[in-house]
Design an enzyme around this catalytic site. Structure first.
Site, PDB file in Angstrom:
ATOM      1  N   TYR A 144       0.838  -1.211   0.000  1.00 39.76           N
ATOM      2  CA  TYR A 144       0.000   0.000   0.000  1.00 39.76           C
ATOM      3  C   TYR A 144       0.861   1.244   0.000  1.00 39.76           C
ATOM      4  O   TYR A 144       2.034   1.197   0.374  1.00 39.76           O
ATOM      5  CB  TYR A 144      -0.940   0.014   1.205  1.00 39.76           C
ATOM      6  CG  TYR A 144      -0.283   0.362   2.519  1.00 39.76           C
ATOM      7  CD1 TYR A 144       0.329  -0.623   3.305  1.00 39.76           C
ATOM      8  CD2 TYR A 144      -0.259   1.675   2.974  1.00 39.76           C
ATOM      9  CE1 TYR A 144       0.934  -0.300   4.510  1.00 39.76           C
ATOM     10  CE2 TYR A 144       0.348   2.001   4.185  1.00 39.76           C
ATOM     11  CZ  TYR A 144       0.942   1.001   4.943  1.00 39.76           C
ATOM     12  OH  TYR A 144       1.544   1.317   6.133  1.00 39.76           O
ATOM     13  N   CYS A 145       0.252   2.373  -0.423  1.00 34.65           N
ATOM     14  CA  CYS A 145       0.930   3.653  -0.291  1.00 34.65           C
ATOM     15  C   CYS A 145      -0.040   4.668   0.298  1.00 34.65           C
ATOM     16  O   CYS A 145      -0.828   4.311   1.160  1.00 34.65           O
ATOM     17  CB  CYS A 145       1.541   4.126  -1.606  1.00 34.65           C
ATOM     18  SG  CYS A 145       0.420   4.177  -2.990  1.00 34.65           S
ATOM     19  N   ARG A 146       0.046   5.923  -0.143  1.00 33.09           N
ATOM     20  CA  ARG A 146      -0.721   6.942   0.560  1.00 33.09           C
ATOM     21  C   ARG A 146      -2.225   6.853   0.392  1.00 33.09           C
ATOM     22  O   ARG A 146      -2.963   6.796   1.353  1.00 33.09           O
ATOM     23  CB  ARG A 146      -0.276   8.339   0.105  1.00 33.09           C
ATOM     24  CG  ARG A 146       0.670   8.987   1.053  1.00 33.09           C
ATOM     25  CD  ARG A 146       0.690  10.470   0.763  1.00 33.09           C
ATOM     26  NE  ARG A 146       1.783  11.147   1.459  1.00 33.09           N
ATOM     27  CZ  ARG A 146       2.093  12.412   1.257  1.00 33.09           C
ATOM     28  NH1 ARG A 146       1.439  13.117   0.380  1.00 33.09           N
ATOM     29  NH2 ARG A 146       3.074  12.967   1.929  1.00 33.09           N
TER      30      ARG A 146
END
Lengths: 224, 224
Positions: free
Chosen positions: B178-180
């Site tokens: 995942y990221c932001r």
DNA sequence: TATCTATTCAATAAATTTATTGAATACTTG
DNA sequence: CAAGTATTCAATAAATTTATTGAATAGATA
């Protein structure tokens, strides 16, 4: 050599940039600012912004192609208006950003307000004056907007008719003019015109938006 | 002949347009998209977007001059990041607008997601798997972001280090990256790389933003 | 201090955008 | 259907923006 994903990405961002690009021009910023106050025909937009009709039309095409504006015909005129609430909020966000981060822009807006030397009035003051019955409330938005809903007991003289219908107003009574909302450059024009002719006029610069948000009294079309 | 007010207005709208203009370019749209995931040095941005370093630098100057981006030095590198939450929300509004009104853009984004052939996973699914302890949660944002706060028990391998540190991961365990947040093109890169190397990987494409918004468990720096 | 390296600058050509002009359309109204 | 009028289109010149190239700069490291 570009990968498939890169080509697709390029096209995605190209499409996404169209919207921002359409807003990224001073003239079109001003047009959107105007359209945020209601629908206007090309000629009125040209006059207001000081551009030629052809140039105005071309800018309007750009806005239309970017789906930021849409048109409705009315008699011989084509009225342009913002395509929806989303457009207004995106534009507000951008404007907010510009004024927040750009000290120069902030100062210019303040200078402009000051140069106009116009007295602003708060929603609360206006409500008090209205209750005392000592004020004529002037709605300068297009007739149609007025029909949909306006400040209780306001009268309607759209900005583009103001010059011709100015005699409907009395120089003896205090007048408070308003339009849609935000920074509303539009109401400045009305107030400037009236003040020059010797009317006792102030502006309610927060506009109809602020008024309804506060739940203050309005008159609405029975079938909205 | 221009009036004083017109000159002032012209300058106001010119200033306001700077912000929109800075966003109104496909390359810069992509850069902002990337910076929305965290701070990156010029070289990394150039590599990610497929532009030359010099060209990337020039685009970054534009963003910096428009006050949309700011820099922090770190060793030999200059990290670019969005100037604040306002920038992110204005950009989100624009992006939203683009995808909502522009059918072409919408389709392209869907095509891209499909082409990636990557399995997405919802916040609820991820929470369930996490509770069962059957998943490695991979945070690909820059180290600093991770330090500030991350999904409970997530491990940190920033995207630009992933290729070198890939051996820290096991091919036997299921991985969720995942990221932001938002549409997060960035996580696609990580998942693509891992999948190609034979890892069992899915993406949590809603990202950290969605996770925190739902109040799901996180680990935070003690003094934020 | 000298060297190394990430980033910026400067110059240029290509591409795009903008304003202007005058003609062409498309719609209304009589 | 004809005449009138608001708007759009097309062509052009000027201005701005973009990508590329190669050199310059500024800060870190040795």
């Amino acid at each position: 050599m570009k990968t498939n994903a890169r080509i697709l990405k390029d096209r995605i961002y190209e499409e996404l940039a169209i919207t921002a690009k359409a807003m990224g021009n001073p003239r079109r910023m001003e047009i959107i600012d105007l359209l945020a106050q209601g629908p206007f025909p090309v000629e009125a937009i040209a006059k207001y912004t000081g551009m030629s009709i052809a140039n105005t039309s071309q800018h309007l095409q750009v806005l239309k192609n970017a789906r930021l504006a849409e048109i409705t015909r009315k008699g011989n005129f084509i009225y342009y208006q913002l395509a929806g609430q989303h457009v207004f909020s995106a534009w507000s966000a951008l404007r907010e950003l510009g004024v927040t981060y750009n000290a120069e822009a902030k100062k210019l807006v303040e200078d402009y307000q000051e140069q106009q030397q116009q007295q602003g009035i708060s929603a609360e003051e206006l409500l008090k004056k209205a209750k005392a019955g000592k004020v004529v409330i002037l709605d300068i938005r297009p007739e149609e907007e007025y029909q949909r809903g306006h400040i209780h007991r306001a009268i309607s003289i759209p900005l583009d008719e103001l010059e011709n219908r100015i005699r409907e107003l009395s120089k003896k009574q205090e007048i408070v003019a308003y339009c849609r909302g935000t920074l509303c450059m539009l109401v400045n024009h009305a107030v400037e015109l009236l003040a020059k002719k010797g009317y006792k006029v102030k502006k309610f610069d927060k506009g109809y938006q602020d008024w309804t948000m506060k739940g203050y009294p309005v008159d609405m079309a029975s079938r909205p």
